[in-house]
Design a protein around this motif. Structure first.
Motif, PDB file in Angstrom:
ATOM      1  N   GLY A 110       0.792  -1.233   0.000  1.00  0.00           N
ATOM      2  CA  GLY A 110       0.000   0.000   0.000  1.00  0.00           C
ATOM      3  C   GLY A 110       0.820   1.275   0.000  1.00  0.00           C
ATOM      4  N   ALA A 111       2.158   1.132  -0.003  1.00  0.00           N
ATOM      5  CA  ALA A 111       3.013   2.343   0.024  1.00  0.00           C
ATOM      6  C   ALA A 111       3.160   2.949  -1.364  1.00  0.00           C
ATOM      7  N   GLY A 112       2.746   2.187  -2.392  1.00  0.00           N
ATOM      8  CA  GLY A 112       2.880   2.698  -3.761  1.00  0.00           C
ATOM      9  C   GLY A 112       4.132   2.175  -4.442  1.00  0.00           C
ATOM     10  N   LYS A 113       4.542   0.959  -4.048  1.00  0.00           N
ATOM     11  CA  LYS A 113       5.793   0.364  -4.549  1.00  0.00           C
ATOM     12  C   LYS A 113       5.724   0.062  -6.045  1.00  0.00           C
ATOM     13  N   THR A 114       4.673  -0.648  -6.459  1.00  0.00           N
ATOM     14  CA  THR A 114       4.555  -1.037  -7.867  1.00  0.00           C
ATOM     15  C   THR A 114       4.412   0.193  -8.766  1.00  0.00           C
ATOM     16  N   THR A 115       3.621   1.154  -8.313  1.00  0.00           N
ATOM     17  CA  THR A 115       3.469   2.408  -9.073  1.00  0.00           C
ATOM     18  C   THR A 115       4.818   3.114  -9.193  1.00  0.00           C
ATOM     19  N   SER A 116       5.587   3.098  -8.097  1.00  0.00           N
ATOM     20  CA  SER A 116       6.909   3.747  -8.108  1.00  0.00           C
ATOM     21  C   SER A 116       7.871   3.058  -9.073  1.00  0.00           C
ATOM     22  N   VAL A 117       7.736   1.737  -9.221  1.00  0.00           N
ATOM     23  CA  VAL A 117       8.572   1.002 -10.190  1.00  0.00           C
ATOM     24  C   VAL A 117       8.271   1.532 -11.598  1.00  0.00           C
ATOM     25  N   GLY A 118       6.968   1.689 -11.909  1.00  0.00           N
ATOM     26  CA  GLY A 118       6.570   2.220 -13.217  1.00  0.00           C
ATOM     27  C   GLY A 118       7.099   3.637 -13.439  1.00  0.00           C
ATOM     28  N   LYS A 119       6.954   4.495 -12.406  1.00  0.00           N
ATOM     29  CA  LYS A 119       7.423   5.886 -12.517  1.00  0.00           C
ATOM     30  C   LYS A 119       8.936   5.955 -12.684  1.00  0.00           C
ATOM     31  N   LEU A 120       9.650   5.127 -11.894  1.00  0.00           N
ATOM     32  CA  LEU A 120      11.116   5.146 -11.951  1.00  0.00           C
ATOM     33  C   LEU A 120      11.612   4.649 -13.311  1.00  0.00           C
ATOM     34  N   SER A 121      10.938   3.633 -13.853  1.00  0.00           N
ATOM     35  CA  SER A 121      11.356   3.112 -15.164  1.00  0.00           C
ATOM     36  C   SER A 121      11.167   4.189 -16.239  1.00  0.00           C
ATOM     37  N   LYS A 122      10.081   4.973 -16.122  1.00  0.00           N
ATOM     38  CA  LYS A 122       9.854   6.064 -17.082  1.00  0.00           C
ATOM     39  C   LYS A 122      10.922   7.154 -16.914  1.00  0.00           C
ATOM     40  N   PHE A 123      11.242   7.466 -15.672  1.00  0.00           N
ATOM     41  CA  PHE A 123      12.275   8.476 -15.383  1.00  0.00           C
ATOM     42  C   PHE A 123      13.623   8.060 -15.995  1.00  0.00           C
ATOM     43  N   LEU A 124      14.007   6.803 -15.799  1.00  0.00           N
ATOM     44  CA  LEU A 124      15.295   6.313 -16.315  1.00  0.00           C
ATOM     45  C   LEU A 124      15.306   6.278 -17.841  1.00  0.00           C
ATOM     46  N   LYS A 125      14.163   5.913 -18.415  1.00  0.00           N
ATOM     47  CA  LYS A 125      14.076   5.820 -19.882  1.00  0.00           C
ATOM     48  C   LYS A 125      14.128   7.215 -20.516  1.00  0.00           C
ATOM     49  N   GLU A 126      13.331   8.144 -19.976  1.00  0.00           N
ATOM     50  CA  GLU A 126      13.208   9.455 -20.623  1.00  0.00           C
ATOM     51  C   GLU A 126      14.301  10.442 -20.230  1.00  0.00           C
ATOM     52  N   ARG A 127      14.654  10.471 -18.941  1.00  0.00           N
ATOM     53  CA  ARG A 127      15.615  11.491 -18.502  1.00  0.00           C
ATOM     54  C   ARG A 127      17.052  10.989 -18.506  1.00  0.00           C
ATOM     55  N   LYS A 128      17.238   9.696 -18.308  1.00  0.00           N
ATOM     56  CA  LYS A 128      18.612   9.151 -18.260  1.00  0.00           C
ATOM     57  C   LYS A 128      18.952   8.332 -19.508  1.00  0.00           C
ATOM     58  N   LYS A 129      17.967   8.218 -20.420  1.00  0.00           N
ATOM     59  CA  LYS A 129      18.159   7.518 -21.706  1.00  0.00           C
ATOM     60  C   LYS A 129      18.664   6.083 -21.523  1.00  0.00           C
ATOM     61  N   LYS A 130      18.060   5.365 -20.564  1.00  0.00           N
ATOM     62  CA  LYS A 130      18.442   3.976 -20.291  1.00  0.00           C
ATOM     63  C   LYS A 130      17.372   3.034 -20.837  1.00  0.00           C
ATOM     64  N   SER A 131      17.804   1.836 -21.251  1.00  0.00           N
ATOM     65  CA  SER A 131      16.815   0.803 -21.575  1.00  0.00           C
ATOM     66  C   SER A 131      16.500   0.078 -20.262  1.00  0.00           C
ATOM     67  N   VAL A 132      15.211  -0.167 -20.031  1.00  0.00           N
ATOM     68  CA  VAL A 132      14.785  -0.681 -18.719  1.00  0.00           C
ATOM     69  C   VAL A 132      13.909  -1.929 -18.877  1.00  0.00           C
ATOM     70  N   LEU A 133      14.129  -2.896 -17.971  1.00  0.00           N
ATOM     71  CA  LEU A 133      13.279  -4.092 -17.876  1.00  0.00           C
ATOM     72  C   LEU A 133      12.712  -4.114 -16.458  1.00  0.00           C
ATOM     73  N   VAL A 134      11.405  -4.307 -16.329  1.00  0.00           N
ATOM     74  CA  VAL A 134      10.813  -4.409 -14.987  1.00  0.00           C
ATOM     75  C   VAL A 134      10.284  -5.819 -14.767  1.00  0.00           C
ATOM     76  N   VAL A 135      10.343  -6.271 -13.497  1.00  0.00           N
ATOM     77  CA  VAL A 135       9.868  -7.624 -13.174  1.00  0.00           C
ATOM     78  C   VAL A 135       9.257  -7.609 -11.780  1.00  0.00           C
TER      79      VAL A 135
END
Length: 457
Positions: A110-135
């Motif tokens: 309930g802390a928002g962990k899964t949502t944060s994974v999605g947000k962080l992956s977008k941040f890394l992809k768009e702002r840090k230009k990284k390819s990301v895999l989530v699991v």
């Protein structure tokens, strides 16, 4: 975030101005108020004690610098100690590892962990230009796996499938192997959350951590739980070598106690804060900028970064050319401007980052609130393309139809049309030599009292 603390500290720190020297007597009451403000913000008691003690030691007997008033000296000390309490500077993710760099996310349910994974992956992809895999290694909640898959599709990163019959270690190792073969830069592993910290959960997460050896272990915690957030983070840190904290739901937290307690209690930096539900509502945590916002000094740097990221530059350039050519400013253009502002967290989200905005009267804040902006957009959406192009044709029956279609009153439609006419006049004044200066002078007269040199009370 921090609205309550901002208001209390703002009033308190005003009272100390005009002194020739800071003495124990004249800052005693101010320090008591600062202490109360921090306790009301649900900052942990040890943090409050340490904070007040340090501010007092630094402030008592400080001679006032010639160009500053004692109040400014005191505010400077409070600001520096706020920064220190929150970690002084932004600490970026350390992704300097043989790819894939593995990030493990831990936290309670309930802390928002899964949502944060999605947000962080977008941040890394768009702002840090990284390819990301989530699991997802959460084998207790099938919905968590599905939720992460949906988020991965939404933000455009790769999702590694898993199911509840597998072991978390096998899932994570499978994802890492897949990432190696596909030369993916970062793997983010979502772990299971529980309703409270228990031995079984800790053993499982310690075992998983040992197997995948992440470069970053981030603890995701709900800021609305206040100082409890810091205590939960401490319990996790004793079991896992945490590298940082992601503080979620800060947009709904008016107190901000968690942000001021976590660093002191755990010794770990807050690396990101979640500021809304959208997938781009994740910001790197800058203690210096947050301290400025707490003291009502604004956060112009974050506002500039947001404009850089979220404003559609092509549309903005087109609009500027159109205005300079004198081609007219239509209601469609107005609606575009409203959408761009919404995209940047709404008008209040932007105003909060400007210096002195915390002192605006509530009546003024209501006038520029997001509710008003949503209403304006609804009214424009209820118009026909022809009406948006030529608002002068909007008379009686049309106004009634637009009001009914947007769920508003005819007077709301009139109000919008009046504001639009004022804006149109302003845009015309921008055309030609010295137009921008003329426009700024006109804007001063329209500003609420005390802002931008507008009329005073």
């Amino acid at each position: 975030m921090f609205q309550n603390l901002q208001e209390r500290l703002g009033k308190t720190l005003k009272n100390i101005s005009g002194r020739g020297r800071l003495t124990e007597d004249n800052i005693k009451d101010t320090l008591r108020e600062v202490r109360m403000a921090l306790l009301e913000a649900d900052v942990a008691l040890p943090v409050v004690r340490e904070f007040v003690k340090t501010v007092k030691e630094r402030a008592v007997g400080v001679e006032v610098i010639k160009s500053l008033s004692p109040g400014q000296v005191f505010i400077k000390i409070v600001r520096e100690e706020l920064e220190k309490a929150m970690g002084e500077a932004n600490e970026e993710l350390n992704l300097a590892a043989q790819p894939p760099a593995v990030i493990m996310m831990a936290g309670l349910q309930g802390a928002g962990k899964t949502t944060s994974v999605g947000k962080l992956s977008k941040f890394l992809k768009e702002r840090k230009k990284k390819s990301v895999l989530v699991v997802s290694a959460d084998v207790y909640r099938p919905a968590a796996i599905k939720q992460l898959e949906t988020l991965a599709n939404e933000v455009g990163v790769e999702f590694f499938p898993s199911d509840i019959s597998q072991k978390p270690i096998d899932i994570a190792n499978g994802a890492i192997d897949h990432a190696k073969k596909k030369f993916i830069d970062v793997v983010i592993v979502d772990t299971a959350g529980r309703l409270h910290v228990d031995n079984e959960m800790m053993e499982e997460i310690i075992e998983l951590h040992g197997a995948i050896k992440p470069v970053e272990t981030l603890f995701v915690v709900d800021s609305m739980t206040g100082q409890d957030a810091a205590n939960t983070a401490k319990a996790f840190d004793e079991a896992l070598p945490l590298t940082g904290v992601v503080l979620t739901k800060t947009d709904g937290d008016a107190r901000g106690g968690a942000a001021l307690s976590i660093r002191h209690i755990t010794g770990k930096p807050i690396k990101f804060i979640g500021v809304g539900e959208k997938t781009d509502a994740l910001e790197p945590f800058h203690p210096d900028r947050v301290a400025s916002r707490i003291l009502g000094m604004g956060d112009v740097l974050s506002l500039i970064e947001e404009v850089e990221m979220k404003v559609d530059k092509e549309k903005a350039e087109k609009m500027a050319k159109k205005v300079m050519k004198g081609d007219g400013f239509t209601l469609e253009d107005f609606a575009d401007q409203l959408r761009q502002m919404k995209n940047m967290g709404g008008m209040m989200g932007m105003l909060d980052k400007l210096p002195g905005m915390s002192n605006l009267p509530d009546a003024v804040k209501d006038q520029v609130g997001d509710k008003t902006f949503n209403q304006m957009e609804a009214i424009i959406n209820s118009m026909t393309p022809k009406e948006r192009e030529r608002p002068d044709i909007i008379k009686g029956s049309r106004k009634k139809r637009i009001a009914a279609g947007s769920g508003t009153q005819v007077q709301d439609v009139n109000k919008l049309l009046k504001q639009f006419t004022q804006m149109q006049k302003m845009m015309k004044k921008m055309k030609g030599k010295g137009g921008m200066m003329k426009m700024m002078r006109n804007m001063k007269g329209m500003m609420p009292p005390g802002m931008m040199g507008g009329p005073k009370f």
